[in-house]
Design an enzyme around this catalytic site. Structure first.
Site, mmCIF file in Angstrom:
data_model
loop_
_atom_site.group_PDB
_atom_site.id
_atom_site.type_symbol
_atom_site.label_atom_id
_atom_site.label_comp_id
_atom_site.label_asym_id
_atom_site.label_seq_id
_atom_site.Cartn_x
_atom_site.Cartn_y
_atom_site.Cartn_z
ATOM 1 N N PRO A 10 0.737 -1.088 0.035
ATOM 2 C CA PRO A 10 0.028 -0.009 -0.060
ATOM 3 C C PRO A 10 0.842 1.360 0.036
ATOM 4 C CG PRO A 10 0.102 -0.963 2.257
ATOM 5 C CD PRO A 10 0.845 -1.980 1.138
ATOM 6 N N MET A 11 0.472 2.309 -0.631
ATOM 7 C CA MET A 11 1.193 3.426 -1.090
ATOM 8 C C MET A 11 0.285 4.559 -1.204
ATOM 9 S SD MET A 11 4.620 2.569 -3.163
ATOM 10 C CE MET A 11 3.814 1.594 -4.363
ATOM 11 N N GLN A 44 -6.238 -0.955 4.580
ATOM 12 C CA GLN A 44 -5.405 -0.398 5.300
ATOM 13 C C GLN A 44 -5.673 0.635 6.161
ATOM 14 O OE1 GLN A 44 -1.483 1.526 4.871
ATOM 15 N NE2 GLN A 44 -0.420 -0.526 5.599
ATOM 16 N N CYS A 82 4.343 3.917 8.325
ATOM 17 C CA CYS A 82 4.718 5.146 7.487
ATOM 18 C C CYS A 82 5.489 6.170 8.273
ATOM 19 C CB CYS A 82 3.281 5.845 7.283
ATOM 20 S SG CYS A 82 3.236 7.132 6.125
ATOM 21 N N ASN A 108 9.515 -6.834 3.212
ATOM 22 C CA ASN A 108 9.500 -5.656 2.575
ATOM 23 C C ASN A 108 10.723 -4.702 2.610
ATOM 24 O OD1 ASN A 108 7.678 -2.378 2.918
ATOM 25 N ND2 ASN A 108 8.161 -3.521 1.109
ATOM 26 N N GLY A 109 11.152 -4.329 1.395
ATOM 27 C CA GLY A 109 12.344 -3.437 1.199
ATOM 28 C C GLY A 109 13.442 -3.749 0.152
#
Length: 325
Positions: free
Chosen positions: A19-20, A73, A104, A204-205
């Site tokens: 999600p962004m 989310q 975030c 993630n990353g």
């Protein structure tokens, strides 16, 4: 295709679209699902705004037909608001999974005590997770970072806390809040978390290629990979990851003309939901991402910030299509 379960919800695959905010709208998520993403997650939703009946916030909860299981989310730092907002988010979206954003790093989010600021208040974070888990009847997941900064890396304790509080799965971005998106993601931290908990762990990353997706799975032992910036302008990355996981050759990107057609279709889908004006404003960054790496687009990219209509978009895409060798 090898998948995994979050609670009783089956995820048919290992590669998830992260999600962004301001990026992963319904249109882009639909394209990613069609290109092979096992799951997609809504942009983060403010529970406070949701409870105050904010129309734009409600619209963010609209899921595409292809988004099954649906996953939304939420963010916030008030346990009661989060619990009530979680129920409302599920009522509006019909989603089968709910994620809590505790990672975030954006200044305006952190300033309000939300997102990664909650890693500095693990007791409050625990209250929030417990309140949300008790309020809804779908699996609750939590996304967080390594910690606040190099001197405050509490990811292991935070992961164990989230599991004990009822989280059905966790996602760890291998950076601290202070790092934002700079530096190298710490995959070893994700591996430590995987060994420390019994619920699914999503890594993630720094995943911007199919090979890196395989590398992070191997390095961390994670159940799945969440891909963010690597998929911008390149939703085909999910299909490439799926192929490599299956032991197949990585398929090449589609021809430029086909990629541009996909970009246009994404903007059409966005316009159907938001109207042409808003869709075109948001299309500017997406078109730039789709054109990334294409030689000879310097002049075209200079005009992206002035796109206002499909007529202008089509003219630009027609010029870009001529660049294919």
């Amino acid at each position: 295709m090898t998948g995994f379960c979050i609670g009783q919800v089956n995820i048919d695959g290992r590669f998830i679209m992260a999600p962004m905010a301001g990026v992963t709208d319904r249109a882009f998520r639909q394209i990613c699902r069609e290109c092979g993403a096992a799951a997609t997650i809504s942009e983060m939703i403010s529970t406070q705004a949701l409870l105050f009946q904010d129309k734009k916030t409600r619209e963010l909860l609209s899921l595409a037909p292809a988004e099954k299981p649906g996953w939304v989310q939420i963010f916030g730092s008030n346990p009661a608001y989060m619990a009530d907002g979680a129920k409302k988010a599920l009522d509006i979206s019909g989603a089968q999974l709910l994620d809590i954003n505790m990672g975030c790093p954006a200044p305006k989010i952190v300033k309000g005590g939300d997102g990664s600021a909650l890693m500095c208040q693990p007791k409050l974070a625990e209250e929030i997770i417990r309140a949300v888990v008790q309020a809804v009847d779908v699996p609750v997941t939590v996304k967080f970072r390594k910690g606040w900064d190099a001197d405050s890396q509490n990811y292991l304790d935070f992961a164990k806390m989230a599991e004990a509080a009822g989280a059905a799965a966790i996602t760890l971005h291998g950076r601290t809040r202070a790092q934002m998106y700079a530096g190298k993601a710490d995959w070893d931290a994700i591996a430590q978390v995987k060994r420390a908990v019994s619920i699914p762990v999503i890594a993630n990353g720094d995943v911007d290629s199919a090979q890196k997706a395989m590398d992070i799975l191997q390095a961390t032992g994670a159940d799945a990979v969440m891909i963010g910036r690597g998929a911008l302008g390149n939703p085909w990355l999910f299909g490439q990851c799926n192929a490599l996981l299956a032991g197949e050759d990585i398929p090449p990107l589609p021809p430029l003309r086909e990629r541009l057609e996909t970009a246009r279709r994404q903007i059409v889908l966005a316009a159907e939901q938001k109207g042409e004006h808003i869709a075109m404003l948001q299309a500017r960054k997406h078109i730039a991402w789709y054109l990334k790496g294409v030689r000879g687009t310097k002049k075209l990219k200079a005009g992206i910030s002035e796109l206002n209509s499909f007529e202008e978009l089509d003219a630009m895409l027609a010029e870009a299509a001529k660049l294919e060798g």
